[in-house]
Design a protein around this motif. Structure first.
Motif, PDB file in Angstrom:
ATOM      1  N   PRO A 143      67.336 -28.760 -13.568  1.00  0.00           N
ATOM      2  CA  PRO A 143      67.864 -28.580 -14.924  1.00  0.00           C
ATOM      3  C   PRO A 143      67.142 -27.456 -15.628  1.00  0.00           C
ATOM      4  O   PRO A 143      65.990 -27.160 -15.305  1.00  0.00           O
ATOM      5  CB  PRO A 143      67.589 -29.936 -15.584  1.00  0.00           C
ATOM      6  CG  PRO A 143      66.469 -30.516 -14.795  1.00  0.00           C
ATOM      7  CD  PRO A 143      66.670 -30.035 -13.398  1.00  0.00           C
ATOM      8  N   PRO A 144      67.831 -26.809 -16.572  1.00  0.00           N
ATOM      9  CA  PRO A 144      67.172 -25.701 -17.290  1.00  0.00           C
ATOM     10  C   PRO A 144      65.989 -26.198 -18.089  1.00  0.00           C
ATOM     11  O   PRO A 144      65.955 -27.326 -18.568  1.00  0.00           O
ATOM     12  CB  PRO A 144      68.288 -25.164 -18.198  1.00  0.00           C
ATOM     13  CG  PRO A 144      69.235 -26.302 -18.339  1.00  0.00           C
ATOM     14  CD  PRO A 144      69.194 -27.049 -17.047  1.00  0.00           C
ATOM     15  N   ILE A 145      65.038 -25.306 -18.201  1.00  0.00           N
ATOM     16  CA  ILE A 145      63.823 -25.648 -18.928  1.00  0.00           C
ATOM     17  C   ILE A 145      64.087 -25.530 -20.414  1.00  0.00           C
ATOM     18  O   ILE A 145      64.616 -24.527 -20.892  1.00  0.00           O
ATOM     19  CB  ILE A 145      62.684 -24.686 -18.529  1.00  0.00           C
ATOM     20  CG1 ILE A 145      62.436 -24.791 -17.029  1.00  0.00           C
ATOM     21  CG2 ILE A 145      61.412 -25.005 -19.306  1.00  0.00           C
ATOM     22  CD1 ILE A 145      61.450 -23.772 -16.500  1.00  0.00           C
ATOM     23  N   THR A 146      63.785 -26.579 -21.108  1.00  0.00           N
ATOM     24  CA  THR A 146      63.984 -26.569 -22.566  1.00  0.00           C
ATOM     25  C   THR A 146      62.662 -26.850 -23.247  1.00  0.00           C
ATOM     26  O   THR A 146      61.775 -27.485 -22.669  1.00  0.00           O
ATOM     27  CB  THR A 146      65.005 -27.638 -22.987  1.00  0.00           C
ATOM     28  OG1 THR A 146      64.521 -28.914 -22.571  1.00  0.00           O
ATOM     29  CG2 THR A 146      66.368 -27.382 -22.363  1.00  0.00           C
ATOM     30  N   PHE A 147      62.529 -26.333 -24.403  1.00  0.00           N
ATOM     31  CA  PHE A 147      61.302 -26.509 -25.169  1.00  0.00           C
ATOM     32  C   PHE A 147      61.649 -27.169 -26.496  1.00  0.00           C
ATOM     33  O   PHE A 147      62.586 -26.742 -27.182  1.00  0.00           O
ATOM     34  CB  PHE A 147      60.615 -25.162 -25.429  1.00  0.00           C
ATOM     35  CG  PHE A 147      60.141 -24.493 -24.174  1.00  0.00           C
ATOM     36  CD1 PHE A 147      60.961 -23.609 -23.511  1.00  0.00           C
ATOM     37  CD2 PHE A 147      58.899 -24.776 -23.663  1.00  0.00           C
ATOM     38  CE1 PHE A 147      60.532 -22.999 -22.359  1.00  0.00           C
ATOM     39  CE2 PHE A 147      58.474 -24.174 -22.510  1.00  0.00           C
ATOM     40  CZ  PHE A 147      59.292 -23.280 -21.851  1.00  0.00           C
ATOM     41  N   ASP A 148      60.907 -28.184 -26.824  1.00  0.00           N
ATOM     42  CA  ASP A 148      61.090 -28.831 -28.115  1.00  0.00           C
ATOM     43  C   ASP A 148      60.387 -28.001 -29.184  1.00  0.00           C
ATOM     44  O   ASP A 148      59.258 -27.569 -28.974  1.00  0.00           O
ATOM     45  CB  ASP A 148      60.506 -30.247 -28.089  1.00  0.00           C
ATOM     46  CG  ASP A 148      61.291 -31.134 -27.142  1.00  0.00           C
ATOM     47  OD1 ASP A 148      60.681 -32.029 -26.547  1.00  0.00           O
ATOM     48  OD2 ASP A 148      62.511 -30.908 -26.991  1.00  0.00           O
ATOM     49  N   PRO A 149      61.034 -27.774 -30.318  1.00  0.00           N
ATOM     50  CA  PRO A 149      60.378 -26.988 -31.373  1.00  0.00           C
ATOM     51  C   PRO A 149      59.202 -27.762 -31.938  1.00  0.00           C
ATOM     52  O   PRO A 149      59.190 -28.994 -31.942  1.00  0.00           O
ATOM     53  CB  PRO A 149      61.487 -26.800 -32.411  1.00  0.00           C
ATOM     54  CG  PRO A 149      62.400 -27.939 -32.178  1.00  0.00           C
ATOM     55  CD  PRO A 149      62.364 -28.228 -30.707  1.00  0.00           C
TER      56      PRO A 149
END
Lengths: 177, 172
Positions: free
Chosen positions: B111-117
């Motif tokens: 899955p694509p890497i996502t970053f939480d703000p």
């Protein structure tokens, strides 16, 4: 040919053989053989510089001992890139041992000797082996001694002579081969 | 004389030295030799001369990896079989046509890497372009009366006066 001729022949043969043995081209070991390190001057080159008690340590063994850490360092540095270098652990000490043995038996023959004590130069008996310089180094077999004005001159088998002050202590040695 | 009887200074000292002195010399020599050997290998360059570090550049944003990928593999094989008999009657020649196979695979990508703000306290912002104030908080003072607002949670509120007469954001 009569019996007198035969007796005369063997008598002359035995006399010549006795003269040859008595002439003593150089110093002899206890078994009658010449020391391996015998030189033209009658002095004997020796090998070895370490002795524990009465047991001399072979310099070939010391050479192998010195080769081991060198091999270990080489293997530690190169084993990741050249794995076959690991054979040096056994090969290099063996080569050092063999190289020293080759040097002291063929290239520059030398005898093994052990120190057996010290004696004043005035008390050295004929036939004794002494060290010329200290506790190691060349040895010579004493042929005769003469004292004159505080100096004792020792003449060695082979013709070489050297003088020491009276009372000087010399290291006696036993030539092993 | 080859030096056996009249030794030089170095060899003469070695012959006259005591066993402790000889052991000391051998020990020092061994330590120095090993130190040089280890030092030579420890600082041996592994590959080529050292190069200057590249200049620092701003860190680019991490791109989002596409979730799907298509790989097409084409396998082509050609087989020609020729059979010839010695019979005087007939000669058979068989030729097969090339076979082409197309394989399409869709690999499973992570899955694509996502970053939480980062969690920060956002003060209410007021935007009056469309007469709606965004980011308000219900129950807090407001103005003017009748103005419309939208909370952070998306709840529509209106600036009205309560029983006490004070204007506050209240739910519609």
């Amino acid at each position: 040919m009569t019996n007198d001729d035969v007796d005369r022949f063997f008598t002359l043969f035995a006399k010549r053989q006795q003269e040859n043995e008595g002439a003593g081209d150089g110093p002899r070991l206890a078994d009658g053989t010449s020391p391996r390190g015998l030189q033209e001057t009658g002095l004997v080159r020796t090998t070895g510089w370490l002795q524990f008690g009465s047991r001399p340590v072979s310099s070939a063994f010391l050479a192998a001992l010195a080769g081991f850490p060198v091999a270990a360092a080489l293997v530690a540095a190169l084993v990741t890139t050249v794995p076959v270098v690991g054979i040096l652990i056994a090969l290099l000490p063996t080569l050092c041992y063999g190289g020293w043995r080759l040097l002291t038996t063929r290239l520059r023959p030398a005898s093994a000797a052990r120190d057996i004590g010290t004696a004043e130069v005035d008390d050295v008996a004929e036939g004794s082996w002494i060290r010329l310089h200290g506790t190691i180094g060349p040895v010579a077999q004493v042929a005769s001694a003469s004292a004159e004005s505080g100096l004792v001159e020792l003449t060695f088998v082979g013709g070489v002579s050297r003088s020491w002050p009276s009372g000087h202590r010399l290291h006696l040695a036993e030539v092993l081969d | 004389m080859d030096g056996t009887l009249a030794a030089g200074p170095v060899r003469g000292w070695w012959w006259r030295s005591t066993q402790a002195q000889r052991l000391a010399v051998a020990g020092v020599g061994a330590v120095l030799g090993l130190a040089l050997l280890i030092g030579a290998f420890a600082w041996m360059p592994t590959s080529g001369p050292p190069q200057a570090a590249p200049p620092l550049t701003p860190v680019a944003p991490i791109p989002t990896i596409a979730a799907t990928s298509t790989t097409t593999t084409t396998v082509t094989s050609t087989t020609t079989v020729t059979t010839t008999t010695t019979s005087t009657v007939d000669t058979t020649t068989t030729t097969t046509t090339p076979a082409t196979t197309t394989v399409t695979t869709t690999p499973q990508l992570p899955p694509p890497i996502t970053f939480d703000p980062p969690i920060t306290t956002i003060e209410p912002t007021t935007t009056t372009d469309d007469d709606v104030q965004y980011g308000v908080r219900a129950g807090t003072p407001c103005a003017p009366e009748g103005a419309r607002g939208m909370t952070l949670l998306g709840v529509s509120v209106v600036c009205t006066a309560g029983s006490s007469g004070k204007l506050k954001w209240r739910r519609v």
